[in-house]
Design a protein around this motif. Structure first.
Motif, PDB file in Angstrom:
ATOM      1  N   VAL A  99      83.503 -12.655 -12.635  1.00 34.79           N
ATOM      2  CA  VAL A  99      84.700 -13.545 -12.228  1.00 34.79           C
ATOM      3  C   VAL A  99      84.169 -14.008 -10.502  1.00 34.79           C
ATOM      4  N   GLY A 100      83.502 -13.390  -9.729  1.00 36.61           N
ATOM      5  CA  GLY A 100      83.258 -13.868  -8.865  1.00 36.61           C
ATOM      6  C   GLY A 100      84.178 -13.533  -7.630  1.00 36.61           C
ATOM      7  N   ILE A 101      84.679 -12.331  -7.690  1.00 36.33           N
ATOM      8  CA  ILE A 101      85.874 -11.997  -6.692  1.00 36.33           C
ATOM      9  C   ILE A 101      85.074 -11.562  -5.601  1.00 36.33           C
ATOM     10  N   PRO A 102      85.257 -11.988  -4.262  1.00 31.62           N
ATOM     11  CA  PRO A 102      84.596 -11.501  -3.154  1.00 31.62           C
ATOM     12  C   PRO A 102      84.681 -10.113  -2.957  1.00 31.62           C
ATOM     13  N   TYR A 103      83.470  -9.290  -2.574  1.00 36.61           N
ATOM     14  CA  TYR A 103      83.365  -7.978  -2.226  1.00 36.61           C
ATOM     15  C   TYR A 103      84.060  -7.072  -3.343  1.00 36.61           C
ATOM     16  N   ALA A 104      84.054  -7.635  -4.517  1.00 34.18           N
ATOM     17  CA  ALA A 104      84.531  -6.634  -5.575  1.00 34.18           C
ATOM     18  C   ALA A 104      83.693  -5.593  -6.072  1.00 34.18           C
ATOM     19  N   ASP A 105      82.181  -5.772  -5.668  1.00 34.08           N
ATOM     20  CA  ASP A 105      81.266  -4.663  -6.139  1.00 34.08           C
ATOM     21  C   ASP A 105      81.594  -3.568  -5.038  1.00 34.08           C
ATOM     22  N   SER A 106      81.896  -3.560  -3.888  1.00 38.23           N
ATOM     23  CA  SER A 106      82.090  -2.559  -3.033  1.00 38.23           C
ATOM     24  C   SER A 106      83.478  -2.053  -3.098  1.00 38.23           C
ATOM     25  N   VAL A 107      84.593  -2.644  -3.292  1.00 34.82           N
ATOM     26  CA  VAL A 107      85.740  -2.275  -3.664  1.00 34.82           C
ATOM     27  C   VAL A 107      85.711  -1.349  -4.985  1.00 34.82           C
ATOM     28  N   LEU A 108      85.078  -1.722  -6.033  1.00 35.48           N
ATOM     29  CA  LEU A 108      84.993  -1.161  -7.188  1.00 35.48           C
ATOM     30  C   LEU A 108      84.062   0.096  -7.058  1.00 35.48           C
ATOM     31  N   ASN A 109      83.067  -0.069  -6.283  1.00 38.55           N
ATOM     32  CA  ASN A 109      82.122   1.216  -6.237  1.00 38.55           C
ATOM     33  C   ASN A 109      82.940   2.113  -5.622  1.00 38.55           C
ATOM     34  N   PHE A 110      83.935   1.883  -4.640  1.00 37.18           N
ATOM     35  CA  PHE A 110      84.680   2.869  -3.853  1.00 37.18           C
ATOM     36  C   PHE A 110      85.440   3.593  -5.027  1.00 37.18           C
TER      37      PHE A 110
END
Length: 469
Positions: free
Chosen positions: A281-292
């Motif tokens: 989807v390309g949502i910014p910072y999604a990887d870090s948020v979901l990693n948390f």
């Protein structure tokens, strides 16, 4: 027998401080973890988009198990839970085996969860060895479980609340993308974009049910927590209804949306399917948020499973089936020795992941799932005997669900079929390879130690269907 009397009614020194909200969150904490956020990828690999059907079938089995447990737990809100139910209605050997099957499943699941946390932390700290994070988080959660149950309940409540909020947010965002954004790249067409809907055939769908059961594992903690619940008969009924509805929403809705947004090949080439979707989807910072969120989810599941494992070991000690040390309760009401004794799965997982880093999760799920499926099978068989006892004595359980005996017998048949056919699936061949020798060893231990304990503790389990001595 009242809820506050009898040898086991108060949980052998455990304190009744949990509410129905905390109990449902504890169950969700155990069931929403690595199985959903990472295990679903294994299910997609096995079944393709038809993994949705696998989770529906697994959900049906979980519902039947939870219904059987709710009936028996409302009648007997005691420490020991379904281990005691099996002992009371199927015999001492069944109670012994059920407790150790479940304890083994939980111990191995704890190791799976905390080892995955070490992998998640690599996103932020790639230079730090994952083993360090495993040790740090393990020590922290051991401390929480050695505190009083209220501290555990509060920690698990907020852990689970973060997960629940994150999953709901994911459903809302993904639902809008699929149904409201008008983007032709998202939709049910992705179910068959790169592979047939039944990519793994009927055997793929059937095999992925094992992944689903590992994912749902933890819902039975409601019955274990009943011994430490305020007004357990009321709390169990409420928690049962709320937990199952939430699980169906979270698992089926999220899997359906994930497969609508990201085609199968992209999901299999990425890490967690949730992170892959956000990257697509390309949502910014999604990887870090979901990693948390993934880290919180794994820690939450580990927390709930360690709680259940320690209470199961304490129950074994109370009837002479485990060292007396594991049954001792600290002044704060926590079985501290049972807690650290139940942490052995962390070491097992560390060795497995060190030897087989790419396939470590599949191996750990295979090992843990035998105990989980066998325990659920024993719960359903205990429920059949529970109802038969009531019928013979002309009494009626305080809480009954429709569909008996068909529901319990169907669930038992499905679980027995999964155990047998796991030997013919590449991913879960180790389930019976581990499980059969484990049952043999536990049976030998019972022959030499369990029978002596049965004679010494023959009065532990109440004789009447309502728990009267």
């Amino acid at each position: 027998m009242s809820e506050s009397t009898g040898p086991d009614a108060t949980g052998g020194g455990l304190k009744r401080t949990l509410g129905s909200g905390q109990m449902s969150m504890i169950a969700l904490g155990g069931a929403i973890g690595t199985g959903l956020f990472m295990g679903s990828k294994l299910g997609i690999e096995m079944a393709g988009s038809s993994v949705i059907l696998s989770y529906v079938l697994g959900g049906l089995i979980a519902l039947l198990v939870m219904g059987a447990l709710a009936e028996m737990t409302v009648q007997h809100p005691v420490s020991g839970s379904f281990g005691l139910f099996a002992q009371k209605y199927l015999g001492n050997y069944a109670g012994f085996m059920t407790r150790y099957l479940y304890w083994s499943a939980l111990v191995l699941a704890v190791g799976t969860e905390v080892s995955v946390v070490g992998q998640y932390m690599q996103l932020w700290f790639p230079q730090v060895q994952p083993l360090l994070w495993v040790v740090l988080f393990s020590v922290a959660l051991l401390g929480v479980n050695m505190s009083n149950v209220r501290a555990f309940g509060s920690t698990e409540y907020w852990f689970s609340a973060i997960k629940v909020f994150a999953v709901l947010a994911f459903i809302i965002v993904a639902g809008w993308l699929v149904l409201g954004s008008g983007n032709p790249d998202y939709g049910v067409a992705n179910y068959t974009a790169q592979a047939p809907f039944f990519a793994g055939g009927p055997l793929g769908v059937w095999g992925a049910v094992i992944v689903a059961i590992f994912s749902y594992m933890g819902v039975e903690v409601i019955a274990i927590a009943a011994a430490e619940a305020r007004q357990p008969r009321v709390a169990v009924r409420r928690a049962f209804k709320v937990t199952f509805l939430r699980l169906l929403l979270f698992y089926i809705a999220t899997l359906g949306l994930i497969l609508c947004i990201a085609p199968r090949d992209e999901l299999l080439n990425g890490g967690s399917p949730f992170v892959t979707v956000m990257q697509v989807v390309g949502i910014p910072y999604a990887d870090s948020v979901l990693n948390f969120v993934l880290i919180v989810a794994a820690l939450s599941a580990m927390n709930a499973q360690l709680y259940a494992a320690s209470r199961t070991l304490k129950s074994l000690s109370e009837v002479g089936y485990a060292p007396a040390l594991s049954g001792r309760v600290a002044a704060n009401g926590a079985p501290v020795h049972a807690v650290w004794m139940s942490a052995g799965g962390i070491a097992v997982a560390a060795v497995v992941y060190a030897l087989v880093p790419e396939g470590g999760m599949g191996i750990m799920i295979s090992l843990a799932t035998f105990g989980a499926m066998a325990t659920w099978l024993m719960i359903l068989l205990s429920h059949v005997a529970f109802r038969r006892r009531h019928r013979q004595q002309g009494t009626t359980p305080d809480f009954r669900l429709p569909g008996f005996p068909a529901g319990s017998l169907l669930g038992a048949l499905l679980l027995a079929g999964l155990l047998v056919t796991s030997l013919f699936t590449e991913q879960f061949r180790l389930t019976l390879v581990f499980g059969v020798p484990f049952v043999v060893v536990i049976s030998i231990i019972y022959r030499f130690l369990g029978r002596r304990a049965d004679k010494l503790h023959s009065g532990t389990v109440a004789s009447g269907p309502s728990g009267t001595s």
